[in-house]
Design a protein around this motif. Structure first.
Motif, PDB file in Angstrom:
ATOM      1  N   GLY A  30       0.819  -1.206   0.000  1.00 34.22           N
ATOM      2  CA  GLY A  30       0.000   0.000   0.000  1.00 34.22           C
ATOM      3  C   GLY A  30       0.853   1.256   0.000  1.00 34.22           C
ATOM      4  N   ARG A  31       0.190   2.374   0.184  1.00 31.69           N
ATOM      5  CA  ARG A  31       0.885   3.674   0.138  1.00 31.69           C
ATOM      6  C   ARG A  31       1.970   3.777   1.196  1.00 31.69           C
ATOM      7  NH1 ARG A  31       1.870   7.518  -3.320  1.00 31.69           N
ATOM      8  NH2 ARG A  31      -0.309   7.428  -4.026  1.00 31.69           N
ATOM      9  N   TYR A  32       1.676   3.303   2.420  1.00 28.15           N
ATOM     10  CA  TYR A  32       2.679   3.426   3.474  1.00 28.15           C
ATOM     11  C   TYR A  32       3.948   2.665   3.119  1.00 28.15           C
ATOM     12  CZ  TYR A  32       5.383   2.790   7.636  1.00 28.15           C
ATOM     13  OH  TYR A  32       6.441   2.761   8.502  1.00 28.15           O
ATOM     14  N   VAL A  33       3.830   1.409   2.748  1.00 25.52           N
ATOM     15  CA  VAL A  33       5.015   0.601   2.436  1.00 25.52           C
ATOM     16  C   VAL A  33       5.786   1.202   1.261  1.00 25.52           C
ATOM     17  CG1 VAL A  33       5.832  -1.654   1.626  1.00 25.52           C
ATOM     18  CG2 VAL A  33       4.071  -1.524   3.387  1.00 25.52           C
ATOM     19  N   ALA A  34       5.067   1.654   0.245  1.00 25.68           N
ATOM     20  CA  ALA A  34       5.728   2.240  -0.927  1.00 25.68           C
ATOM     21  C   ALA A  34       6.504   3.495  -0.550  1.00 25.68           C
ATOM     22  CB  ALA A  34       4.686   2.560  -1.993  1.00 25.68           C
ATOM     23  N   ASN A  35       5.851   4.425   0.150  1.00 27.83           N
ATOM     24  CA  ASN A  35       6.524   5.673   0.518  1.00 27.83           C
ATOM     25  C   ASN A  35       7.659   5.443   1.509  1.00 27.83           C
ATOM     26  OD1 ASN A  35       4.701   6.967  -1.117  1.00 27.83           O
ATOM     27  ND2 ASN A  35       3.906   8.335   0.460  1.00 27.83           N
ATOM     28  N   ALA A  36       7.426   4.583   2.496  1.00 25.13           N
ATOM     29  CA  ALA A  36       8.464   4.315   3.491  1.00 25.13           C
ATOM     30  C   ALA A  36       9.686   3.674   2.849  1.00 25.13           C
ATOM     31  CB  ALA A  36       7.912   3.418   4.593  1.00 25.13           C
ATOM     32  N   THR A  37       9.467   2.742   1.945  1.00 19.80           N
ATOM     33  CA  THR A  37      10.588   2.080   1.267  1.00 19.80           C
ATOM     34  C   THR A  37      11.438   3.088   0.513  1.00 19.80           C
ATOM     35  OG1 THR A  37       9.379  -0.011   1.031  1.00 19.80           O
ATOM     36  CG2 THR A  37      11.204   0.386  -0.494  1.00 19.80           C
TER      37      THR A  37
ATOM     38  N   CYS B 172      11.506   6.409   0.812  1.00 17.60           N
ATOM     39  CA  CYS B 172      12.073   7.437   1.679  1.00 17.60           C
ATOM     40  C   CYS B 172      13.285   6.913   2.431  1.00 17.60           C
ATOM     41  CB  CYS B 172      11.014   7.939   2.650  1.00 17.60           C
ATOM     42  SG  CYS B 172      11.643   9.154   3.833  1.00 17.60           S
ATOM     43  N   PHE B 173      13.147   5.754   3.058  1.00 20.47           N
ATOM     44  CA  PHE B 173      14.210   5.253   3.925  1.00 20.47           C
ATOM     45  C   PHE B 173      15.360   4.622   3.158  1.00 20.47           C
ATOM     46  CE2 PHE B 173      10.515   4.716   7.073  1.00 20.47           C
ATOM     47  CZ  PHE B 173      10.648   6.036   7.483  1.00 20.47           C
ATOM     48  N   ALA B 174      15.112   4.145   1.953  1.00 19.67           N
ATOM     49  CA  ALA B 174      16.189   3.553   1.154  1.00 19.67           C
ATOM     50  C   ALA B 174      16.883   4.583   0.266  1.00 19.67           C
ATOM     51  CB  ALA B 174      15.647   2.420   0.288  1.00 19.67           C
ATOM     52  N   ARG B 175      16.125   5.568  -0.228  1.00 19.79           N
ATOM     53  CA  ARG B 175      16.659   6.500  -1.220  1.00 19.79           C
ATOM     54  C   ARG B 175      16.638   7.955  -0.765  1.00 19.79           C
ATOM     55  NH1 ARG B 175      16.055   5.749  -6.703  1.00 19.79           N
ATOM     56  NH2 ARG B 175      14.668   7.569  -6.769  1.00 19.79           N
ATOM     57  N   GLY B 176      15.937   8.221   0.336  1.00 15.33           N
ATOM     58  CA  GLY B 176      15.831   9.595   0.802  1.00 15.33           C
ATOM     59  C   GLY B 176      14.791  10.404   0.067  1.00 15.33           C
ATOM     60  N   ASP B 177      13.892   9.734  -0.674  1.00  8.64           N
ATOM     61  CA  ASP B 177      12.861  10.459  -1.415  1.00  8.64           C
ATOM     62  C   ASP B 177      11.977  11.249  -0.457  1.00  8.64           C
ATOM     63  OD1 ASP B 177      13.975   9.075  -3.491  1.00  8.64           O
ATOM     64  OD2 ASP B 177      12.112   8.128  -4.171  1.00  8.64           O
ATOM     65  N   ARG B 178      11.645  12.447  -0.850  1.00 10.30           N
ATOM     66  CA  ARG B 178      10.849  13.344   0.004  1.00 10.30           C
ATOM     67  C   ARG B 178       9.368  12.984  -0.134  1.00 10.30           C
ATOM     68  NH1 ARG B 178       8.400  18.308  -0.766  1.00 10.30           N
ATOM     69  NH2 ARG B 178       8.122  19.517   1.151  1.00 10.30           N
ATOM     70  N   LEU B 179       8.980  11.986   0.654  1.00 11.61           N
ATOM     71  CA  LEU B 179       7.617  11.466   0.612  1.00 11.61           C
ATOM     72  C   LEU B 179       7.041  11.399   2.024  1.00 11.61           C
ATOM     73  CD1 LEU B 179       8.257   8.496  -1.834  1.00 11.61           C
ATOM     74  CD2 LEU B 179       6.905  10.547  -2.357  1.00 11.61           C
ATOM     75  N   PRO B 180       5.748  11.645   2.176  1.00 12.01           N
ATOM     76  CA  PRO B 180       5.131  11.509   3.502  1.00 12.01           C
ATOM     77  C   PRO B 180       4.948  10.044   3.859  1.00 12.01           C
ATOM     78  CG  PRO B 180       3.454  12.050   1.884  1.00 12.01           C
ATOM     79  CD  PRO B 180       4.779  12.089   1.160  1.00 12.01           C
TER      80      PRO B 180
ATOM     81  N   ALA C 163      14.186  14.175   4.544  1.00  9.57           N
ATOM     82  CA  ALA C 163      12.948  13.413   4.708  1.00  9.57           C
ATOM     83  C   ALA C 163      13.154  12.144   5.522  1.00  9.57           C
ATOM     84  CB  ALA C 163      12.372  13.054   3.335  1.00  9.57           C
ATOM     85  N   ARG C 164      14.244  11.451   5.275  1.00  6.78           N
ATOM     86  CA  ARG C 164      14.479  10.187   5.982  1.00  6.78           C
ATOM     87  C   ARG C 164      14.569  10.417   7.489  1.00  6.78           C
ATOM     88  NH1 ARG C 164      18.544   6.859   7.935  1.00  6.78           N
ATOM     89  NH2 ARG C 164      18.217   4.630   7.489  1.00  6.78           N
ATOM     90  N   VAL C 165      15.345  11.408   7.901  1.00  8.76           N
ATOM     91  CA  VAL C 165      15.525  11.706   9.318  1.00  8.76           C
ATOM     92  C   VAL C 165      14.196  12.145   9.944  1.00  8.76           C
ATOM     93  CG1 VAL C 165      16.731  13.176  10.986  1.00  8.76           C
ATOM     94  CG2 VAL C 165      17.940  12.317   8.972  1.00  8.76           C
ATOM     95  N   TYR C 166      13.482  12.984   9.223  1.00  5.99           N
ATOM     96  CA  TYR C 166      12.204  13.498   9.729  1.00  5.99           C
ATOM     97  C   TYR C 166      11.192  12.371   9.915  1.00  5.99           C
ATOM     98  CZ  TYR C 166       7.713  15.926   9.785  1.00  5.99           C
ATOM     99  OH  TYR C 166       6.446  16.355  10.120  1.00  5.99           O
ATOM    100  N   ASN C 167      11.030  11.542   8.906  1.00  7.59           N
ATOM    101  CA  ASN C 167      10.015  10.487   8.981  1.00  7.59           C
ATOM    102  C   ASN C 167      10.352   9.430  10.029  1.00  7.59           C
ATOM    103  OD1 ASN C 167       8.006  11.331   7.138  1.00  7.59           O
ATOM    104  ND2 ASN C 167       9.249  10.667   5.408  1.00  7.59           N
ATOM    105  N   LEU C 168      11.616   9.115  10.190  1.00  9.47           N
ATOM    106  CA  LEU C 168      12.001   8.176  11.253  1.00  9.47           C
ATOM    107  C   LEU C 168      11.691   8.772  12.624  1.00  9.47           C
ATOM    108  CD1 LEU C 168      15.402   6.737   9.944  1.00  9.47           C
ATOM    109  CD2 LEU C 168      13.220   5.530  10.123  1.00  9.47           C
TER     110      LEU C 168
END
Length: 211
Positions: A117-124, A126-134, A171-176
Motif C-alpha cells: 500500500g501507500r505506506y510501504v511504498a513511501n516508506a521504502t 524514503c528510507f532507502a533513497r531519501g525520497d521526500r515522501l510523507p 525526509a528520511r531523518v524526519y520520517n524516522l
C-alpha cells in the motif's frame, strides 16, 4: 494552523529525533532498496521488535529477489511464520519475485505489487533513497490529528497533501523521528507532559479535545 506552527513542529521533531532515535537493523544507511522493502513489508501489522528478531536471518537466507524466486513457498512460509500472516506474505513475495528482477523506484509502481500500500511504498523509497515522501501510518496520523487538530484533513488524499508539506529535505531523518515520536510519546495514551509540542498542540491545549 499557521505555517509558523508547522515549521516549529518540524524543527522540534528533528531535534527530538536526534536524542531519541530507535535503532533497528533495517535503519542502517547502507541498506538496499530490497532490504528496506522487506522490513517495511514485514512491519505492516507487526511490532518492530518481532520483525527485528526475524529480519537478519531472512536476509541471510534470501538476500535478493532471486533467492525468493528459487525458494519453495513452504520454505518461505517457515521463515516468516513468527511474524504471522505467513501464508499471505509468502504468496505475495513469491508473486513479486516471479515478476520483478528489481523493485520499482516510483511509489505508484510499488503500490501495484501484491500487498503493498501507500505506506510501504513511501516508506521504502524514503528510507532507502531519501525520497521526500510523507509516511503515514496510524501512529503518524494520530500525531498529526492531535497536534494540528481541526487543520488535519479528513480524506486520505488531503492528509497526504498536508503531510507532504511538512516533510523537509532531510525526509528520511524526519520520517524516522515522526514514527519514533508516535511510538514513544504521542501514544494511544500520550505522555503530554513530556512532549515538546505541548505548548502549541491543539489536543493538549484544548481540554474539549482530549480523549
Amino acid at each position: 494552523m499557521s505555517s509558523e506552527t508547522q515549521h516549529r513542529f518540524r524543527t522540534n521533531l528533528l531535534e527530538w529525533g536526534k536524542e531519541n532515535r530507535r535503532e533497528y537493523p533495517w535503519r542502517q544507511l547502507d541498506r538496499t532498496l530490497y532490504e528496506v522493502f522487506i522490513a517495511e513489508f514485514f512491519l505492516t501489522q507487526t511490532p518492530a521488535d518481532n520483525v527485528a528478531a526475524v529480519y537478519p536471518g531472512f536476509l541471510e537466507r534470501f538476500p535478493t529477489l532471486e533467492e525468493i524466486t528459487e525458494a519453495g513457498e513452504q520454505e518461505l512460509v517457515e521463515a516468516i511464520e513468527p511474524l504471522g500472516f505467513q501464508n499471505m506474505r509468502a504468496e505475495a513475495l513469491k508473486q513479486i519475485a516471479s515478476t520483478h528482477d528489481h523493485l520499482p523506484i516510483e511509489p505508484e509502481a510499488l503500490m501495484e505489487l501484491p500487498r503493498v500500500g501507500r505506506y510501504v511504498a513511501n516508506a521504502t523509497l524514503c528510507f532507502a533513497r531519501g525520497d521526500r515522501l510523507p509516511v503515514l501510518d496510524r501512529n503518524v496520523e494520530r500525531v498529526y490529528s492531535r497536534v494540528f487538530r481541526d487543520a488535519w484533513p479528513e480524506t486520505e488524499a488531503d492528509q497526504l497533501t498536508f503531510a507532504q508539506r511538512l516533510v523537509p529535505d532531510e525526509a528520511r531523518v524526519y520520517n524516522l523521528a515522526l514514527l519514533d515520536f508516535g511510538a514513544l510519546v504521542c501514544r494511544t495514551e500520550p505522555l503530554c507532559e513530556q512532549c515538546f509540542a505541548n505548548k502549541y498542540c491543539v489536543y493538549f491545549q484544548g481540554s474539549a479535545g482530549r480523549t
